[in-house]
Structure formats: C-alpha cells, structure tokens
Design an enzyme around this catalytic site. Sequence first.
Site, PDB file in Angstrom:
ATOM      1  N   HIS A  40      -4.704  -3.159   6.452  1.00  0.00           N
ATOM      2  CA  HIS A  40      -4.820  -3.442   5.054  1.00  0.00           C
ATOM      3  C   HIS A  40      -5.855  -3.786   4.613  1.00  0.00           C
ATOM      4  O   HIS A  40      -6.206  -4.891   4.016  1.00  0.00           O
ATOM      5  CB  HIS A  40      -3.975  -4.552   4.941  1.00  0.00           C
ATOM      6  CG  HIS A  40      -3.457  -4.987   3.561  1.00  0.00           C
ATOM      7  ND1 HIS A  40      -3.046  -4.408   2.628  1.00  0.00           N
ATOM      8  CD2 HIS A  40      -3.737  -6.251   3.132  1.00  0.00           C
ATOM      9  CE1 HIS A  40      -3.059  -4.939   1.619  1.00  0.00           C
ATOM     10  NE2 HIS A  40      -3.676  -6.082   1.604  1.00  0.00           N
ATOM     11  N   ASP A  63       0.835  -1.137   0.079  1.00  0.00           N
ATOM     12  CA  ASP A  63       0.059   0.020   0.116  1.00  0.00           C
ATOM     13  C   ASP A  63       0.955   1.225   0.105  1.00  0.00           C
ATOM     14  O   ASP A  63       0.600   2.086  -0.533  1.00  0.00           O
ATOM     15  CB  ASP A  63      -0.844  -0.157   1.310  1.00  0.00           C
ATOM     16  CG  ASP A  63      -1.570  -1.234   1.430  1.00  0.00           C
ATOM     17  OD1 ASP A  63      -2.304  -1.619   0.342  1.00  0.00           O
ATOM     18  OD2 ASP A  63      -1.452  -2.008   2.355  1.00  0.00           O
TER      19      ASP A  63
END
Length: 334
Positions: free
Chosen positions: A186, A158
């Site tokens: 996440h 990410d």
Amino acid sequence: MDATTVTVTGAGGQIGYSLLFRIASGDMLGADRPVRLRLLEIPQGLKGAEGAALELQDCAFPLLAGVEITDDARVAFDGANLALLVGARPRTAGMERADLLAANAGIFGPQGAALNDVAADDIRVAVVGNPANTNALIAAASAPDIPGDRFAALTRLDHDRAVAQLAAALDVPVAHLRGVVVWGNHSATQFPDVAHATVDGRPVLDALADRLGGADAATTWLDEEFVPRVAKRGAEIIAVRGSSSAASAANAAISHVRDLVHRTGDAWTSAAVLSHGEYGVPDGLYSSAPVSSDGTGYRIVEGLELDDRGRARLDASVAELVAERDAVHALGVI
Ligand code: NAX
C-alpha cells in the site's frame, strides 16, 4: 444476538470520525448484528474519541450496544472480535524510513501483544495505519497465538480507486466491472492490475483498446495514466482537500470487513494478506493480492497469470516490502 465487540484504534482521528458511525449504523456487520464499540486512543487523542462518543449517543443507533473509551490497549482489545488498527505515527519532516518503521513498531508491536493476550478466539484484525503492510507484519509477529491469516492490511481503498478510475475511462457504472486486482505494498509501488478484469463479461483490455484506438494505446494509458493516478491518488486528495483521505478510507475499511464477514461469493477483492509463497511473494510478507472470503477470512485467489510487465511491477513492490521487513528486523523489533 450477542453484540460483536469491535475495537477501533485512533478513534479520535479523522478516519475514526467517519468510520465509527458507519460501524454503529450496521453498514459493516449488517442490520441484524448489535455492536459494542471500544475506542483506543493515546491520551492526547482521548477528547476526540469522547466527542465522537457523544455524537454516537445522539444518533440513537438501535444496533449500538455500548461505547467504551480507553488509552489502554489491553482494555480496548479485551474480548474483541474485530480490531481496526487505524491509529499510527505519521511521517513528519526529516523522518527517515527507519525512524517511521521504528515509531510504528512501538505502536503495532504492543498492540499485537495485547491482542494476543486478551482478544476473543475469533479475532480478525484489519490494519489501516501506515505503513500498513509492515504494521500488519509487526502486529502479527507480536501475536504468536493468533494465526497470521487473521491479520490483513487494507488495500481496499486502492482497489476501489482503481475500479472507479477504470469505470470513468470506460464510461460504465462501477458495478459492471469485475476482476480488478491491486498487488503489493500500500504505497506508490503498488500495482493496480486490470489484466484479468472484465466489463459486462468482456475483457477490459479489449474494451480499452476499442475506446482508446488499439492495444498499444491501451497499454500506454494503463502505464502512464491509470497506474500512477491510482498509486498517487492519496497525494492528489491531499493537494485538493488539504488533508488526507478520510471518508473514502473509512468506507474501504467498512467494505473490507463487510466482505470478509459476509463472503465474496465467486468475486474477489484486494487485501494485503499473509503470503505462503503465492505468486512468488516470499513467505511471511503481507502483500496485496486478489482475495476471496468464505466468511471466516480472506484467502488468496490463485492461478492468475502475470505477464512480464505485471511480474516486474509486483517484484518491485515486493522488493520494497522485503526492505521494510529487513529494516524492522535490523531494529530488533521482531
Ligand atoms: P489522524 O491523525 O487524523 O488520526 C490518527 C489518530 O490515531 C489520532 O487521533 C492519534 O491520536 C491516534 N493514535 C496515534 N497513536 C496511537 C496509538 N498508539 N494508539 C491509539 N491511537 C493512536 O489520521 P487519519 O487520517 O485518521 O489516518 C490514520 C492512519 O490511516 C494513518 O496512518 C494514515 O496514513 C492511514 N491511511 C491508510 C489508508 C489505507 O488505505 N491503508 C488510507 C488512508 C490513510 O492515509
């Protein structure tokens, strides 16, 4: 130099197929560190791991001191210095969140217990398999003798996605950017944050305002394009590629461990690490934050200011982590 024992779970899967060769070539630990690989799979995944092992042999990597394949976690983690927990139970049609958490608790609980019993004293664990933050929580809770800060869940993909999107928007090389952070889970609630980021030493927010025609336009771009694009990039990859991110996820796992082992210096990256209450995140959760490493483990970088917008986004992601933790507690797994 003694070989470092690295255990990879789910080694016969698609991330495993990208990851193993990078580890064996020295990309993760360095060109001077021999590596012994242990591949853990479930019985139906063993052939995939065996195939990868044959190809590893064919690469004649000078640093590769051996490859062992097993479906027994206690064999896989015996003496392990690093464990990359990639294998997980994916969500299938009709599966509720509680079912998904229960299925993964059935994997990460026993793996945590095995790590507790047989891993090396310096074990470090990176959880990649989803839901990664809560899987890290479960594994750590099942390993009472291993300090909780030895576990982390991967949010480096990410983080790297956020850096790359920002670099494209500003039309600068990625290396010119510093100080990007991914906060929280996440998942789609994650908060990629550029409030502390700089481009060539200048605040990114100023550079975006110049490029997009003002501070309001920059905020709109961040809220309506940047944050959702980064948070939903996994779905975008699936839509285009027909399967989920593999090489980029493997690369992020390599970078996560490399920076942990080789230090971050005065820069930071992002990882979901054990909270001790930093930034108002409840104790005991594994939540993504800015982290730095002195070579022994990731520590949260403290002292960053979160404005109201950032606070609300982090709170929403943390609420999701709390709900996952509560669901796992309700199942009686930990
Ligand atoms: P694959 O389905 O290709 O491979 C998973 C492998 O794990 C399979 O070979 C399976 O047999 C094995 N496995 C299942 N249960 C196991 C167990 N108990 N012990 C050992 N091995 C086991 O999935 P892949 O694309 O490699 O993705 C693996 C995991 O990474 C998934 O949970 C996925 O959602 C997650 N991801 C996490 C990312 C992150 O940034 N944290 C990004 C990429 C990826 O989505």
